[in-house]
Design a protein around this motif. Structure first.
Motif, mmCIF file in Angstrom:
data_model
loop_
_atom_site.group_PDB
_atom_site.id
_atom_site.type_symbol
_atom_site.label_atom_id
_atom_site.label_comp_id
_atom_site.label_asym_id
_atom_site.label_seq_id
_atom_site.Cartn_x
_atom_site.Cartn_y
_atom_site.Cartn_z
ATOM 1 N N ASN A 102 0.830 -1.198 0.000
ATOM 2 C CA ASN A 102 0.000 0.000 0.000
ATOM 3 C C ASN A 102 0.869 1.254 0.000
ATOM 4 O O ASN A 102 1.580 1.527 0.977
ATOM 5 C CB ASN A 102 -0.930 0.001 1.218
ATOM 6 N N HIS A 103 0.846 1.993 -1.096
ATOM 7 C CA HIS A 103 1.640 3.213 -1.228
ATOM 8 C C HIS A 103 0.777 4.284 -1.879
ATOM 9 O O HIS A 103 -0.022 3.994 -2.770
ATOM 10 C CB HIS A 103 2.887 2.957 -2.074
ATOM 11 N N ARG A 104 0.949 5.523 -1.424
ATOM 12 C CA ARG A 104 0.152 6.628 -1.938
ATOM 13 C C ARG A 104 1.056 7.720 -2.493
ATOM 14 O O ARG A 104 1.974 8.182 -1.814
ATOM 15 C CB ARG A 104 -0.737 7.199 -0.829
ATOM 16 N N LEU A 105 0.775 8.113 -3.714
ATOM 17 C CA LEU A 105 1.460 9.229 -4.354
ATOM 18 C C LEU A 105 0.439 10.360 -4.446
ATOM 19 O O LEU A 105 -0.559 10.251 -5.168
ATOM 20 C CB LEU A 105 1.966 8.812 -5.732
ATOM 21 N N VAL A 106 0.688 11.429 -3.697
ATOM 22 C CA VAL A 106 -0.278 12.519 -3.547
ATOM 23 C C VAL A 106 0.158 13.698 -4.409
ATOM 24 O O VAL A 106 1.309 14.147 -4.338
ATOM 25 C CB VAL A 106 -0.380 12.948 -2.069
ATOM 26 N N ARG A 107 -0.793 14.217 -5.204
ATOM 27 C CA ARG A 107 -0.534 15.388 -6.036
ATOM 28 C C ARG A 107 -1.584 16.452 -5.721
ATOM 29 O O ARG A 107 -2.738 16.365 -6.133
ATOM 30 C CB ARG A 107 -0.554 15.034 -7.522
ATOM 31 N N MET A 108 -1.173 17.455 -4.964
ATOM 32 C CA MET A 108 -2.056 18.538 -4.516
ATOM 33 C C MET A 108 -1.932 19.707 -5.488
ATOM 34 O O MET A 108 -0.842 20.252 -5.674
ATOM 35 C CB MET A 108 -1.667 18.958 -3.104
ATOM 36 N N LEU A 109 -3.017 20.106 -6.111
ATOM 37 C CA LEU A 109 -3.041 21.204 -7.070
ATOM 38 C C LEU A 109 -3.622 22.445 -6.403
ATOM 39 O O LEU A 109 -4.698 22.381 -5.798
ATOM 40 C CB LEU A 109 -3.881 20.846 -8.295
ATOM 41 N N ARG A 110 -2.905 23.546 -6.532
ATOM 42 C CA ARG A 110 -3.341 24.775 -5.868
ATOM 43 C C ARG A 110 -3.183 25.954 -6.813
ATOM 44 O O ARG A 110 -2.157 26.091 -7.471
ATOM 45 C CB ARG A 110 -2.497 24.996 -4.605
ATOM 46 N N CYS A 111 -4.206 26.802 -6.877
ATOM 47 C CA CYS A 111 -4.091 28.078 -7.589
ATOM 48 C C CYS A 111 -3.836 29.155 -6.537
ATOM 49 O O CYS A 111 -4.617 29.312 -5.600
ATOM 50 C CB CYS A 111 -5.372 28.394 -8.363
ATOM 51 N N VAL A 112 -2.726 29.862 -6.693
ATOM 52 C CA VAL A 112 -2.360 30.846 -5.669
ATOM 53 C C VAL A 112 -2.671 32.279 -6.096
ATOM 54 O O VAL A 112 -2.800 33.165 -5.245
ATOM 55 C CB VAL A 112 -0.866 30.709 -5.300
ATOM 56 N N ARG A 113 -2.786 32.528 -7.412
ATOM 57 C CA ARG A 113 -3.156 33.851 -7.918
ATOM 58 C C ARG A 113 -3.919 33.695 -9.223
ATOM 59 O O ARG A 113 -3.634 32.801 -10.018
ATOM 60 C CB ARG A 113 -1.928 34.714 -8.162
ATOM 61 N N GLY A 114 -4.862 34.574 -9.451
ATOM 62 C CA GLY A 114 -5.582 34.562 -10.722
ATOM 63 C C GLY A 114 -6.362 33.274 -10.910
ATOM 64 O O GLY A 114 -7.062 32.793 -10.005
ATOM 65 N N ARG A 115 -6.229 32.678 -12.090
ATOM 66 C CA ARG A 115 -6.929 31.414 -12.385
ATOM 67 C C ARG A 115 -5.991 30.521 -13.192
ATOM 68 O O ARG A 115 -5.083 30.990 -13.871
ATOM 69 C CB ARG A 115 -8.223 31.680 -13.161
ATOM 70 N N MET A 116 -6.256 29.233 -13.101
ATOM 71 C CA MET A 116 -5.409 28.281 -13.811
ATOM 72 C C MET A 116 -6.186 27.002 -14.082
ATOM 73 O O MET A 116 -6.922 26.503 -13.213
ATOM 74 C CB MET A 116 -4.142 27.965 -13.021
ATOM 75 N N SER A 117 -6.018 26.485 -15.288
ATOM 76 C CA SER A 117 -6.584 25.184 -15.661
ATOM 77 C C SER A 117 -5.441 24.183 -15.753
ATOM 78 O O SER A 117 -4.484 24.386 -16.508
ATOM 79 C CB SER A 117 -7.316 25.278 -17.003
#
Length: 610
Positions: A102-117
């Motif tokens: 059992n292993h987890r690879l975590v990818r946290m996506l964050r928009c810090v200014r404006g907008r982003m897709s």
């Protein structure tokens, strides 16, 4: 599309496996469930067929930067675009001390200014791309499965978000878009060995995973006693060594990668995802000097197990390398269907050098055990019996040709370094016997130690070169002999050593970078050339400091730090262009950096007091 540069990656891991994440947001290397398992993502060795997990801003028109969250193994890739700024925070929550799937690879996506897709592409290629997989898309994620391994993708979102079912599947790969505005946080978790189907992960749980991982690394790093001049580089190297240590056994992999070339386009491509007795023994020394006694004790236990198994065959009680669980099946094969890093073939898995005779490993093993004993990690009775068996075997076998530290494939020789470390083995064994009053074949060990010393001084010393040389039948210099004063064989102020170091200055050193040896002058059975070895460059700094050439040592060390990549990691070698080549990151280089920094710190402090 060419593979991303080796140095354009950061390392994350959970102490049982690891992943490389590029500056463009792509997981280009990930083996599961262990360091030495087949790859799931291998784009680093074949961008077209290797597989990846890629997160990038839509449109590909961006600037990226990468950093570690301070004092952790949490990697932050930052994207800057015309419409906004965003981050991908990558980490793997640490696994426990028991082997697990059992292993987890975590990818946290964050928009810090404006907008982003963000565009997310999950394209696994199981078993080095040799095994087809099935893909099932659900409203909460996706499942990628083979008969041998299953990966589950969980979506991270809040109520009201668009369902992941709107993502599309193309030939088994999953593609989706995530639109964010300033302050939004979303992401994915890729999990092996999940105990259920994909589930919706809320931001609060996501944040707890991040906080737990950060707290683990902060807590671990408090064990460091280093307060010297190069704290940032030393502590990054310590974290890197920890990331490459398999928690259930204490085995340290030489690198988490395979077949990254020593010469781009060449054949010097080897699998380093195993535990070398030499590398791991040196890591004990480095970690002990930093105050990390728990890791040293765990590896010492791993070493005792290997000795008492007596599986070495022709090479004696020890093999030169093992799998991280201590097993010794490292059958080598080539992956013919992969193109290799920028055309560097063959791509090898397994390592037939495991069957070589390399006598230096006994000295490195005994040196690490001796240092551990000095720092209140004493050898028990079972361990002492095993040490006696090793040294009794070595007393009967040290005086023979071998393949040597560099694992040449051009035939056995009487390598001076192998003799040097055999001397170390007997010296440390005798010291342990006397210190603790243990029963030992003292006369036999003393005779062997003294015979080795006299042989090196007569046959290893080349009067015409005025230097110690690689092996008795040559006049070739070898950077491994930079260890001679550090292990106590010769005084760093001895004229013979001063002459040897000057000869290396002239022949092996180029602007702080150090070659192992000249392969044209000493054929090693392989075609092509190689870069300078970063390990040797740090050994050079250590030797300069011990010799009292402090200005030279400090300048060489500072120059070497400029060759680290953007997050402080070193591969095995530096090419003529300054490019990092070879397996990445390399444990041997990072432990040598630690040793050099501590030795240089101490030498500068002593000089200041005088």
């Amino acid at each position: 599309m060419a593979e991303a540069a080796i140095a354009d990656h950061g390392l994350i891991g959970d102490l049982q496996t690891a992943a490389l994440v590029s500056t463009d947001g792509s997981v280009d290397w990930f083996c599961c469930p262990r360091f030495d398992s087949p790859s799931v993502f291998g784009a680093l060795l074949d961008d077209e067929r290797g597989g990846h997990l890629r997160v990038q801003p839509a449109g590909r028109d961006y600037e990226s930067k990468q950093m570690y969250f301070p004092d952790t193994a949490v990697l932050v890739t930052r994207f800057l675009t015309e419409t906004g700024a965003g981050e991908v925070v990558d980490f793997m929550p640490p696994s426990g001390p028991e082997p697990t799937g059992n292993h987890r690879l975590v990818r946290m996506l964050r928009c810090v200014r404006g907008r982003m897709s963000f565009e997310v592409d999950i394209a696994p290629r199981f078993d080095y791309g040799r095994r087809a997989h099935r893909t099932e898309l659900t409203e909460h994620g996706a499942v990628f499965s083979t008969d041998a391994l299953t990966l589950t993708l969980h979506a991270v979102r809040e109520p009201g978000d668009a369902r992941l079912a709107q993502a599309r599947v193309d030939e088994g790969d999953v593609h989706l878009s995530i639109d964010l505005t300033a302050g939004d946080v979303r992401g994915v978790v890729l999990e092996s060995g999940a105990d259920g189907p994909p589930r919706e992960i809320r931001l609060a749980e996501f944040q707890r995973l991040f906080d737990h991982t950060v707290a683990f690394w902060h807590s671990w790093l408090t064990g460091s006693t280093y307060t010297g001049r190069w704290r940032e580089a030393v502590e990054r190297s310590a974290i890197t060594l920890k990331l490459m240590t398999y928690a259930p056994t204490g085995g340290l992999v030489a690198a988490p990668t395979t077949s990254l070339p020593e010469q781009v386009g060449g054949e010097r491509n080897w699998d380093y995802r195993y535990t070398w007795v030499r590398d791991a023994s040196f890591s004990v020394r480095a970690l002990l000097r930093l105050g990390f006694t728990e890791e040293a004790a765990q590896f010492a236990a791993w070493m005792y197990d290997r000795v008492t198994e007596r599986v070495g065959g022709e090479g004696g009680p020890l093999n030169i390398m093992y799998r991280i669980d201590g097993s010794s099946d490292l059958t080598e094969e080539a992956l013919e269907h992969w193109s290799g890093y920028r055309g560097s073939r063959p791509v090898r898995i397994g390592n037939e050098a495991a069957d070589q005779l390399q006598l230096d490993i006994y000295g490195e093993a005994l040196d690490s055990i001796f240092l551990a004993d000095e720092r209140a990690l004493p050898v028990g009775h079972r361990g002492w019996v095993a040490i006696c068996e090793v040294l009794d075997w070595l007393a009967a076998h040290w005086d023979q040709p071998e393949e040597g530290i560099w694992e040449t494939r051009g035939g056995r020789q009487d390598f001076t370094y192998g003799r040097l470390m055999s001397w170390v083995a007997f010296d440390r064994g005798l010291r342990l016997a006397v210190t603790h009053g243990r029963p030992a074949a003292v006369d036999r060990w003393t005779q062997a130690r003294d015979a080795i010393y006299n042989q090196i001084m007569t046959k290893g010393w080349n009067a015409e070169r005025r230097a110690f040389v690689q092996h008795y039948a040559s006049d070739v210099l070898d950077a491994s002999l930079l260890k001679m004063p550090g292990v106590g064989f010769i005084s760093p102020l001895d004229p013979m050593w001063a002459d040897t170091l000057r000869a290396m200055d002239d022949e092996l050193v180029t602007d702080s970078l150090v070659h192992r040896y000249d392969p044209e002058a000493s054929p090693d059975g392989l075609r092509g050339s190689e870069g300078t070895f970063s390990l040797c460059s740090f050994l050079y700094v250590d030797a300069l400091a011990r010799t009292g050439r402090l200005d030279d040592a400090r300048l060489a060390f500072e120059k070497m730090l400029t060759y680290a990549n953007h997050v402080g990691l070193f591969s095995e070698e530096i090419a003529l262009t300054g490019e990092q080549i070879g397996n990445f990151p390399q444990a041997f280089t990072h432990l040598a950096l630690i040793d050099a920094a501590i030795t240089l710190d101490q030498a500068i402090d002593r000089a200041a007091r005088r």
